[in-house]
Design a protein around this motif. Structure first.
Motif, PDB file in Angstrom:
ATOM      1  N   THR A 137       0.839  -1.190   0.000  1.00 53.34           N
ATOM      2  CA  THR A 137       0.000   0.000   0.000  1.00 53.34           C
ATOM      3  C   THR A 137       0.875   1.240   0.000  1.00 53.34           C
ATOM      4  O   THR A 137       1.958   1.246   0.598  1.00 53.34           O
ATOM      5  N   ALA A 138       0.424   2.259  -0.703  1.00 52.06           N
ATOM      6  CA  ALA A 138       1.144   3.534  -0.750  1.00 52.06           C
ATOM      7  C   ALA A 138       0.247   4.579  -1.393  1.00 52.06           C
ATOM      8  O   ALA A 138      -0.633   4.243  -2.194  1.00 52.06           O
ATOM      9  N   PRO A 139       0.481   5.851  -1.077  1.00 55.92           N
ATOM     10  CA  PRO A 139      -0.196   6.909  -1.826  1.00 55.92           C
ATOM     11  C   PRO A 139       0.572   7.202  -3.109  1.00 55.92           C
ATOM     12  O   PRO A 139       1.805   7.117  -3.127  1.00 55.92           O
ATOM     13  N   VAL A 140      -0.132   7.552  -4.170  1.00 56.08           N
ATOM     14  CA  VAL A 140       0.529   7.937  -5.419  1.00 56.08           C
ATOM     15  C   VAL A 140       1.216   9.283  -5.230  1.00 56.08           C
ATOM     16  O   VAL A 140       2.346   9.477  -5.651  1.00 56.08           O
ATOM     17  N   SER A 141       0.538  10.218  -4.573  1.00 59.67           N
ATOM     18  CA  SER A 141       1.141  11.510  -4.230  1.00 59.67           C
ATOM     19  C   SER A 141       1.478  11.504  -2.749  1.00 59.67           C
ATOM     20  O   SER A 141       0.644  11.115  -1.923  1.00 59.67           O
ATOM     21  N   GLN A 142       2.664  11.928  -2.417  1.00 55.25           N
ATOM     22  CA  GLN A 142       3.085  11.979  -1.020  1.00 55.25           C
ATOM     23  C   GLN A 142       2.476  13.167  -0.280  1.00 55.25           C
ATOM     24  O   GLN A 142       2.599  13.285   0.938  1.00 55.25           O
ATOM     25  N   LEU A 143       1.812  14.052  -1.013  1.00 60.82           N
ATOM     26  CA  LEU A 143       1.193  15.234  -0.416  1.00 60.82           C
ATOM     27  C   LEU A 143      -0.236  14.938  -0.010  1.00 60.82           C
ATOM     28  O   LEU A 143      -0.900  14.085  -0.598  1.00 60.82           O
ATOM     29  N   ASP A 144      -0.752  15.672   0.969  1.00 62.23           N
ATOM     30  CA  ASP A 144      -2.183  15.628   1.265  1.00 62.23           C
ATOM     31  C   ASP A 144      -2.919  16.211   0.066  1.00 62.23           C
ATOM     32  O   ASP A 144      -2.322  16.865  -0.793  1.00 62.23           O
ATOM     33  N   TYR A 145      -4.246  16.016   0.028  1.00 62.47           N
ATOM     34  CA  TYR A 145      -5.010  16.522  -1.103  1.00 62.47           C
ATOM     35  C   TYR A 145      -4.832  18.026  -1.241  1.00 62.47           C
ATOM     36  O   TYR A 145      -4.956  18.773  -0.279  1.00 62.47           O
ATOM     37  N   SER A 146      -4.530  18.454  -2.464  1.00 62.87           N
ATOM     38  CA  SER A 146      -4.383  19.888  -2.709  1.00 62.87           C
ATOM     39  C   SER A 146      -5.200  20.350  -3.918  1.00 62.87           C
ATOM     40  O   SER A 146      -5.687  21.468  -3.917  1.00 62.87           O
ATOM     41  N   ASP A 147      -5.338  19.495  -4.945  1.00 65.76           N
ATOM     42  CA  ASP A 147      -6.113  19.898  -6.114  1.00 65.76           C
ATOM     43  C   ASP A 147      -6.445  18.674  -6.981  1.00 65.76           C
ATOM     44  O   ASP A 147      -5.859  17.614  -6.807  1.00 65.76           O
ATOM     45  N   PRO A 148      -7.387  18.843  -7.914  1.00 66.38           N
ATOM     46  CA  PRO A 148      -7.836  17.715  -8.740  1.00 66.38           C
ATOM     47  C   PRO A 148      -6.752  17.081  -9.611  1.00 66.38           C
ATOM     48  O   PRO A 148      -6.923  15.953 -10.070  1.00 66.38           O
ATOM     49  N   SER A 149      -5.652  17.753  -9.825  1.00 69.45           N
ATOM     50  CA  SER A 149      -4.596  17.148 -10.643  1.00 69.45           C
ATOM     51  C   SER A 149      -4.068  15.859  -9.996  1.00 69.45           C
ATOM     52  O   SER A 149      -3.604  14.957 -10.699  1.00 69.45           O
ATOM     53  N   GLN A 150      -4.174  15.754  -8.679  1.00 70.80           N
ATOM     54  CA  GLN A 150      -3.735  14.526  -8.013  1.00 70.80           C
ATOM     55  C   GLN A 150      -4.604  13.339  -8.434  1.00 70.80           C
ATOM     56  O   GLN A 150      -4.101  12.220  -8.552  1.00 70.80           O
ATOM     57  N   LEU A 151      -5.866  13.595  -8.689  1.00 69.14           N
ATOM     58  CA  LEU A 151      -6.757  12.519  -9.116  1.00 69.14           C
ATOM     59  C   LEU A 151      -6.447  12.098 -10.548  1.00 69.14           C
ATOM     60  O   LEU A 151      -6.474  10.907 -10.883  1.00 69.14           O
ATOM     61  N   LYS A 152      -6.116  13.055 -11.397  1.00 68.90           N
ATOM     62  CA  LYS A 152      -5.690  12.739 -12.772  1.00 68.90           C
ATOM     63  C   LYS A 152      -4.376  11.956 -12.749  1.00 68.90           C
ATOM     64  O   LYS A 152      -4.196  10.994 -13.514  1.00 68.90           O
ATOM     65  N   ASN A 153      -3.456  12.374 -11.896  1.00 64.92           N
ATOM     66  CA  ASN A 153      -2.183  11.661 -11.775  1.00 64.92           C
ATOM     67  C   ASN A 153      -2.402  10.233 -11.272  1.00 64.92           C
ATOM     68  O   ASN A 153      -1.710   9.307 -11.699  1.00 64.92           O
ATOM     69  N   TYR A 154      -3.354  10.080 -10.374  1.00 61.38           N
ATOM     70  CA  TYR A 154      -3.697   8.754  -9.868  1.00 61.38           C
ATOM     71  C   TYR A 154      -4.226   7.876 -11.007  1.00 61.38           C
ATOM     72  O   TYR A 154      -3.797   6.725 -11.158  1.00 61.38           O
ATOM     73  N   GLN A 155      -5.137   8.416 -11.807  1.00 65.11           N
ATOM     74  CA  GLN A 155      -5.652   7.664 -12.960  1.00 65.11           C
ATOM     75  C   GLN A 155      -4.508   7.233 -13.871  1.00 65.11           C
ATOM     76  O   GLN A 155      -4.436   6.074 -14.292  1.00 65.11           O
ATOM     77  N   ARG A 156      -3.647   8.167 -14.199  1.00 65.69           N
ATOM     78  CA  ARG A 156      -2.524   7.862 -15.084  1.00 65.69           C
ATOM     79  C   ARG A 156      -1.631   6.778 -14.474  1.00 65.69           C
ATOM     80  O   ARG A 156      -1.217   5.837 -15.150  1.00 65.69           O
ATOM     81  N   PHE A 157      -1.356   6.889 -13.183  1.00 63.70           N
ATOM     82  CA  PHE A 157      -0.544   5.882 -12.495  1.00 63.70           C
ATOM     83  C   PHE A 157      -1.204   4.506 -12.613  1.00 63.70           C
ATOM     84  O   PHE A 157      -0.546   3.517 -12.949  1.00 63.70           O
ATOM     85  N   MET A 158      -2.490   4.441 -12.314  1.00 66.58           N
ATOM     86  CA  MET A 158      -3.187   3.154 -12.343  1.00 66.58           C
ATOM     87  C   MET A 158      -3.178   2.558 -13.753  1.00 66.58           C
ATOM     88  O   MET A 158      -2.953   1.360 -13.923  1.00 66.58           O
ATOM     89  N   LEU A 159      -3.391   3.378 -14.754  1.00 65.77           N
ATOM     90  CA  LEU A 159      -3.391   2.894 -16.129  1.00 65.77           C
ATOM     91  C   LEU A 159      -2.009   2.424 -16.565  1.00 65.77           C
ATOM     92  O   LEU A 159      -1.873   1.415 -17.259  1.00 65.77           O
ATOM     93  N   GLU A 160      -0.983   3.133 -16.159  1.00 63.38           N
ATOM     94  CA  GLU A 160       0.376   2.788 -16.575  1.00 63.38           C
ATOM     95  C   GLU A 160       0.973   1.630 -15.783  1.00 63.38           C
ATOM     96  O   GLU A 160       1.960   1.036 -16.213  1.00 63.38           O
ATOM     97  N   HIS A 161       0.391   1.297 -14.645  1.00 66.46           N
ATOM     98  CA  HIS A 161       0.931   0.236 -13.796  1.00 66.46           C
ATOM     99  C   HIS A 161       0.026  -0.987 -13.716  1.00 66.46           C
ATOM    100  O   HIS A 161       0.216  -1.842 -12.841  1.00 66.46           O
ATOM    101  N   THR A 162      -0.949  -1.058 -14.614  1.00 73.38           N
ATOM    102  CA  THR A 162      -1.789  -2.245 -14.712  1.00 73.38           C
ATOM    103  C   THR A 162      -1.872  -2.666 -16.173  1.00 73.38           C
ATOM    104  O   THR A 162      -1.545  -1.896 -17.070  1.00 73.38           O
TER     105      THR A 162
END
Length: 182
Positions: free
Chosen positions: A105-130
């Motif tokens: 388990t790990a967070p994709v962003s090491q920062l607390d929530y700050s803006d919607p770009s973190q959710l886009k980055n999460y999507q990209r991470f999930m797509l690129e790592h599955t």
């Protein structure tokens, strides 16, 4: 390696508020059947998030399969640090319990929530790592947050070999019928 991203409806989007809800029983059955098929197709990892609903239920289902000597590893990835901290105490405890039970388990962003770009980055991470995705989602549910992940995956699949399996309301009804006649 065959890594599966599984996501979909949040529990509140389905109107499921408890473990005894008949809809939850059908979804648990569907998750078990889908995971068993993925394992038969040589899936190595289930990679999902920690959202209340399909994501957490899929972790529970996978961990229960592991108890039956299945060889599916489970990763719980969150979009940002301190994900779920605004949830009530029971939901936070459930998330903590799942984090302790999974293989990674790990967070994709090491920062607390700050803006919607973190959710886009999460999507990209999930797509690129599955290697493929399973969505418990139906196009008729336009208000679902899963819609954004589904559309991102469909767009990603245009340029990548990325199979997407959709478990929609009709397919869930098939699972309900199968469960009834067991």
């Amino acid at each position: 390696m065959n890594r599966i991203w599984m996501t979909g409806f949040r529990s509140f989007e389905l109107g499921i508020m408890g473990t005894k809800d008949p809809k939850k029983v059908v979804i648990d059955f569907a998750l078990k059947k889908v995971l068993q098929q993925l394992i038969a197709d040589d899936a190595d990892w289930l990679i999902t998030g920690g959202q209340l609903g399909i994501e957490q239920w899929s972790i529970d289902a996978a961990l229960n399969l592991e108890d039956q000597d299945q060889k599916l590893k489970v990763a719980l990835m969150t979009p940002f640090n301190n994900f779920g901290k605004q949830w009530n105490e029971a939901n936070q405890a459930k998330l903590s319990q799942l984090k302790a039970a999974v293989d990674y388990t790990a967070p994709v962003s090491q920062l607390d929530y700050s803006d919607p770009s973190q959710l886009k980055n999460y999507q990209r991470f999930m797509l690129e790592h599955t290697d493929q995705a399973v969505f418990f989602y139906d196009d008729s549910a336009e208000e679902s947050k899963a819609r954004f992940d589904y559309l991102a995956a469909k767009q990603f699949a245009v340029d990548h070999d990325y199979p997407i399996r959709l478990i929609d309301f009709d397919r869930l009804q098939d699972f309900a019928d199968e469960l009834e006649f067991r």
